[in-house]
Scaffold this motif. Sequence first.
Motif, PDB file in Angstrom:
ATOM      1  N   THR A 173       3.170  -7.853   4.615  1.00 36.56           N
ATOM      2  CA  THR A 173       2.352  -6.702   4.232  1.00 36.56           C
ATOM      3  C   THR A 173       3.258  -5.481   4.306  1.00 36.56           C
ATOM      4  O   THR A 173       3.999  -5.305   5.282  1.00 36.56           O
ATOM      5  N   ILE A 174       3.225  -4.648   3.296  1.00 36.48           N
ATOM      6  CA  ILE A 174       4.138  -3.505   3.227  1.00 36.48           C
ATOM      7  C   ILE A 174       3.346  -2.215   3.037  1.00 36.48           C
ATOM      8  O   ILE A 174       2.438  -2.141   2.201  1.00 36.48           O
ATOM      9  N   VAL A 175       3.695  -1.203   3.833  1.00 33.81           N
ATOM     10  CA  VAL A 175       3.148   0.143   3.651  1.00 33.81           C
ATOM     11  C   VAL A 175       4.322   1.058   3.362  1.00 33.81           C
ATOM     12  O   VAL A 175       5.284   1.114   4.142  1.00 33.81           O
ATOM     13  N   ILE A 176       4.260   1.768   2.240  1.00 34.30           N
ATOM     14  CA  ILE A 176       5.385   2.606   1.820  1.00 34.30           C
ATOM     15  C   ILE A 176       4.922   4.039   1.610  1.00 34.30           C
ATOM     16  O   ILE A 176       3.901   4.285   0.946  1.00 34.30           O
ATOM     17  N   THR A 185       0.860  -1.181   0.000  1.00 33.98           N
ATOM     18  CA  THR A 185       0.000   0.000   0.000  1.00 33.98           C
ATOM     19  C   THR A 185       0.897   1.232   0.000  1.00 33.98           C
ATOM     20  O   THR A 185       1.735   1.394   0.899  1.00 33.98           O
ATOM     21  N   ALA A 186       0.744   2.086  -0.999  1.00 33.97           N
ATOM     22  CA  ALA A 186       1.543   3.307  -1.103  1.00 33.97           C
ATOM     23  C   ALA A 186       0.746   4.480  -0.542  1.00 33.97           C
ATOM     24  O   ALA A 186      -0.443   4.640  -0.846  1.00 33.97           O
ATOM     25  N   LEU A 187       1.402   5.300   0.267  1.00 29.18           N
ATOM     26  CA  LEU A 187       0.819   6.535   0.777  1.00 29.18           C
ATOM     27  C   LEU A 187       1.485   7.682   0.030  1.00 29.18           C
ATOM     28  O   LEU A 187       2.707   7.854   0.107  1.00 29.18           O
ATOM     29  N   ILE A 188       0.687   8.437  -0.726  1.00 26.79           N
ATOM     30  CA  ILE A 188       1.245   9.530  -1.528  1.00 26.79           C
ATOM     31  C   ILE A 188       0.582  10.840  -1.136  1.00 26.79           C
ATOM     32  O   ILE A 188      -0.468  10.861  -0.486  1.00 26.79           O
ATOM     33  N   THR A 198       3.035  10.903   9.056  1.00 29.64           N
ATOM     34  CA  THR A 198       2.400  10.897  10.382  1.00 29.64           C
ATOM     35  C   THR A 198       1.549   9.650  10.550  1.00 29.64           C
ATOM     36  O   THR A 198       1.598   8.976  11.590  1.00 29.64           O
ATOM     37  N   PHE A 199       0.764   9.301   9.513  1.00 25.35           N
ATOM     38  CA  PHE A 199      -0.060   8.095   9.602  1.00 25.35           C
ATOM     39  C   PHE A 199       0.812   6.848   9.697  1.00 25.35           C
ATOM     40  O   PHE A 199       0.537   5.950  10.494  1.00 25.35           O
ATOM     41  N   LEU A 200       1.881   6.812   8.904  1.00 24.46           N
ATOM     42  CA  LEU A 200       2.780   5.651   8.951  1.00 24.46           C
ATOM     43  C   LEU A 200       3.325   5.459  10.363  1.00 24.46           C
ATOM     44  O   LEU A 200       3.361   4.343  10.875  1.00 24.46           O
ATOM     45  N   LEU A 257       7.002  -1.282   7.414  1.00 19.65           N
ATOM     46  CA  LEU A 257       6.740   0.115   7.073  1.00 19.65           C
ATOM     47  C   LEU A 257       7.996   0.695   6.433  1.00 19.65           C
ATOM     48  O   LEU A 257       9.102   0.499   6.934  1.00 19.65           O
ATOM     49  N   MET A 258       7.820   1.422   5.338  1.00 20.84           N
ATOM     50  CA  MET A 258       8.951   2.032   4.636  1.00 20.84           C
ATOM     51  C   MET A 258       8.648   3.507   4.401  1.00 20.84           C
ATOM     52  O   MET A 258       7.654   3.842   3.759  1.00 20.84           O
ATOM     53  N   ASP A 259       9.510   4.366   4.952  1.00 21.93           N
ATOM     54  CA  ASP A 259       9.307   5.810   4.825  1.00 21.93           C
ATOM     55  C   ASP A 259      10.319   6.363   3.834  1.00 21.93           C
ATOM     56  O   ASP A 259      11.484   6.553   4.161  1.00 21.93           O
TER      57      ASP A 259
END
Length: 265
Positions: free
Chosen positions: A212-215, A46-49, A58-60, A184-186
């Motif tokens: 599961t990955i959030v980037i 899931t990418a946060l853009i 902040t959400f990450l 989690l990847m920032d």
Amino acid sequence: MSQAQEAIPAPEDAALAIVARDVNVFYGVKQALFDVDLDIVQNEVTALIGPSGCGKSTFLRCINRMNDVIEGCRVEGSIELDGQDIYHRDVDVVQLRARIGMVFQKPNPFPKSIFDNVAYGPKIHGIARNKTELQDLVEDSLKRAGLWNEVADRLAEPGTGLSGGQQQRLCIARAIAVRPELILMDEPCSALDPIATARIEELIDDLRQNYTIVIVTHSMQQAARVSQKTAFFHLGNLVEYGTTDAIFTSPTDKRTEDYITGRFG
């Protein structure tokens, strides 16, 4: 009052890693996130853009409670990991962070050997029962991070002596060595050259088979390449969330379209 649209729910048969509801974050009197609802599906990226300062990092940081260490920060709402509210008073934050790996913007290997960088977490958390298990775990983690073939004969050398791209893969190996459920990847590639970035992106695609990955990424091209879902944040609101293809080809909110097409950002 939040301007965000209601997030698109995940398919009913999708296994969810994270369920966030009504998440509000305050830094002192300043509100940074507004009523964020977001479902993160297991074994997807899931990418946060969104533009700088929009709330995506902040959400990450809410997901592994890194905001806890920021003075004056307050988080409201609920974030569940595998059905457990991670902000419940009974949650052990140290154990929580062992379940959630974190990779930062700049590679940050410990001033230790390559071996000890990867072995540190399993030692602290008692994951390996003996030296042989620890050696196997370090080797497996380095292989999963695509680094083993480059460092197998120099595990005693300092991790800081590796190239930038290798250091970031070492940090990924370190993160997965504690057997997390979530990574989690920032901005993991922002300090890397294009060749190293391509290696990390290939690695992300491989890792999602098991994690599961959030980037968080400023690069929309990267989000399009590596993610299955994309969430667009703007001014602290989750504006739009859905499949990456849909977000990039047929966004439903004009703010999303304007950002993707470069009208602002």
